[in-house]
Write an enzyme that holds these catalytic residues in place. Sequence first.
Site, PDB file in Angstrom:
ATOM      1  N   PRO A 197       0.956  -1.254   0.318  1.00 13.50           N
ATOM      2  CA  PRO A 197       0.450  -0.092  -0.140  1.00 13.50           C
ATOM      3  C   PRO A 197       0.298   1.188  -0.230  1.00 13.50           C
ATOM      4  O   PRO A 197       1.684   1.166   0.804  1.00 13.50           O
ATOM      5  CB  PRO A 197      -1.275   0.209   1.139  1.00 13.50           C
ATOM      6  CG  PRO A 197       0.173  -0.714   1.856  1.00 13.50           C
ATOM      7  CD  PRO A 197       1.162  -1.561   1.525  1.00 13.50           C
ATOM      8  N   HIS A 198       0.664   1.427  -1.006  1.00 12.50           N
ATOM      9  CA  HIS A 198       1.357   3.148  -0.623  1.00 12.50           C
ATOM     10  C   HIS A 198       1.035   4.400  -1.759  1.00 12.50           C
ATOM     11  O   HIS A 198      -0.579   4.095  -2.091  1.00 12.50           O
ATOM     12  CB  HIS A 198       3.113   2.939  -1.907  1.00 12.50           C
ATOM     13  CG  HIS A 198       2.586   2.922  -3.148  1.00 12.50           C
ATOM     14  ND1 HIS A 198       2.099   1.434  -4.082  1.00 12.50           N
ATOM     15  CD2 HIS A 198       2.222   3.696  -4.181  1.00 12.50           C
ATOM     16  CE1 HIS A 198       1.946   1.445  -5.059  1.00 12.50           C
ATOM     17  NE2 HIS A 198       2.364   2.935  -5.045  1.00 12.50           N
ATOM     18  N   CYS A 199       1.172   6.125  -1.284  1.00 15.85           N
ATOM     19  CA  CYS A 199       0.475   6.723  -2.159  1.00 15.85           C
ATOM     20  C   CYS A 199       1.629   8.449  -1.484  1.00 15.85           C
ATOM     21  O   CYS A 199       2.463   8.442  -0.434  1.00 15.85           O
ATOM     22  CB  CYS A 199      -0.355   7.342  -1.051  1.00 15.85           C
ATOM     23  SG  CYS A 199      -0.262   7.462   0.870  1.00 15.85           S
TER      24      CYS A 199
END
Lengths: 516, 152
Positions: free
Chosen positions: B67-69
């Site tokens: 999960p990344h942003c």
Amino acid sequence: MKIVAVTACPTGIAHTYMAAEALEAAAEEAGHSIVVETQGSAGSTPLTATQLAEADAAIFAADVEVRDKDRFAHLPLVAVGVKKAISGAPGLITQAEDAAANAPARATAGAPAAAGAPAGAKAPAGPGAASKVRAWLMTGVSFVIPFVAAGGLLIALGFALGGYQINLPEDAPLYETILSGGFDAGSLTAWGALAFGIGSAAFNFLVPVLSGYIAYAMADRPALVPGFVGGAIAVTTGAGFLGGLVSGFAAGGLVMWIKTWRVPRALAGIMPVVVIPLLSSAVVGLLMFVVVGRPIAAATEGLTNWLNGLSGTNAILLGLLLGLMMCFDMGGPVNKAAYTFAVAGLTTPSPTALTIMAAVMAAGMVPPLAMALATVVRGSLFTEAERENGRAAWLLGASFISEGAIPFAAADPFRVIPSIMAGGAVTGALSMAFGATLRAPHGGVFVVPLMGNPLGFLVAVVAGTLVATALVLLLKTVARRRDDGTPVPVGEAPTEAAPAGASSSPSSTTPAGATA
Amino acid sequence: MTTSTALITADLVDLDLPAGDRAAVVRSLAERLVAAGRVTDLDQFLADIEAREAQMPTGLEGGIGIPHCRSAAVTAPTLGFGRSAAGVDFGAEDGPADLVFLIAAPAGGGDAHMTVLAALARRLVRSSFKDTLRSATDAAEAADFIAKEVSA
């Protein structure tokens, strides 16, 4: 095999780099070299022109639009989503191998064999194959340009310091005599001899480097040896840069083919280091000495005899003819026949001989000057490297160093050579018409003071330069338009089946040239 | 790298993630980032993570979830790492992930900042990197290993 790849993902912080890492690992595992341009947020180092030119295939692993896609138009392409590269990189490498295996096969099939007339170039060539050939050529040319600039400018400096006699007489040039003795640092002539000697050494590399790096672009490192050796033989036999194009394509095509052989495992290890260079050098060497070299020697002799028999011909017609010859192959057999014919006349100077010398030198100055002017007038039609070379070409042309135009002619022979020949013809004819005379065999603008009717000489040079410039710009613009008219979607490149493209190989000019 | 803050420290590692779905696991790791002062607004950050996840699941074959942003709520490039014995579904084709890498990038981060994340991403595809993290026995060991790897 050489692969270029682009990876890109929506956020640009994770998948882009994971895909790059996976592709690099898989390529290494498969024994290929790969350069990945990560179009992510950590900045991307763009692929260099050389990397693009040398590549055999391209992989796009991207979920967003790849930037500057048209850079890859000449390459067989495997395009997938970015995750596919992370989970299945080895499969992508295999796909790229397949794509590349199909592509070069059609592009080179006819290149080394090239027997077609130059007219074959006008056949609608497959963009995939044609641009592949152009990419190989441009690799060779991009390596040659620094040699032309450095060597040419040193030679010009040699003339400027040492006078035109620095290269006389031909069999035991003055510069060699001066350099073989103690070096007199107080003598301008000695410095001129030094500059000339170094420049000449650099110029001796032109054709081997051109040939070697065309072969390298085609078939990687093992092809360097036959490429260089073939190019060196083109120098020895006087085949000039057109001979170098033949040896480069022959060496590259040959090594490509040898690489497809299935060899016993025991032999596989020494293939690239021993077997391929040995075998291919022997074959290319034989080709260059026997098949290409002999006819060229015969052609040079034939041309020389023919020219000697032309005495009494209309002077303007003779000037036109010599102009055409001077600009055909810049240092090759045809150019040499015309130049030798003119210089030989100087030993028994008659008024006619002096006008011939002036016409020959004037015409020989046109190619670099025209290319220099063309890069200034319409730079967008030339590559960055060519524009750089254009700057040096001003001085090379002014110094009668026709070789300054070789990078342009090698990169785009079918448009450049006819253009500069037309310009040379105009210059040669005008110089004769004006009755310009010259007693020195070399020197360009440095020997203008020694001329008869120097103004006429200069007008002739300018007129021919303008003609050649206008023609080359026209031909290149038309070609550009035609290319734009039939855009090739990048993704379709691998499926282009276009054997016709092979006939556009520049090497096909040489057999025609050798018998000209 | 001359970033003032390390990409990961021991308090950003959870070798025993609580069982739960993707949202719960990400939230639990994200809370560690908030506690460490790396994320200023938990809800904003989770919304940004969710927006990225909606584009395309971040689960990768081999038991990995990333999960990344890029988010305005992030102050420095940061990695939260967690291990889940039960597994968490990140939408990978071959099943749930046991290694979760929560990658937080500041919205306006310059290129120099991002190279550390690029280095991390490159390590994620190496099996030796994953193997070491699977066998790590304490949080400090895992954090040290990652920090050393990405600065190499």
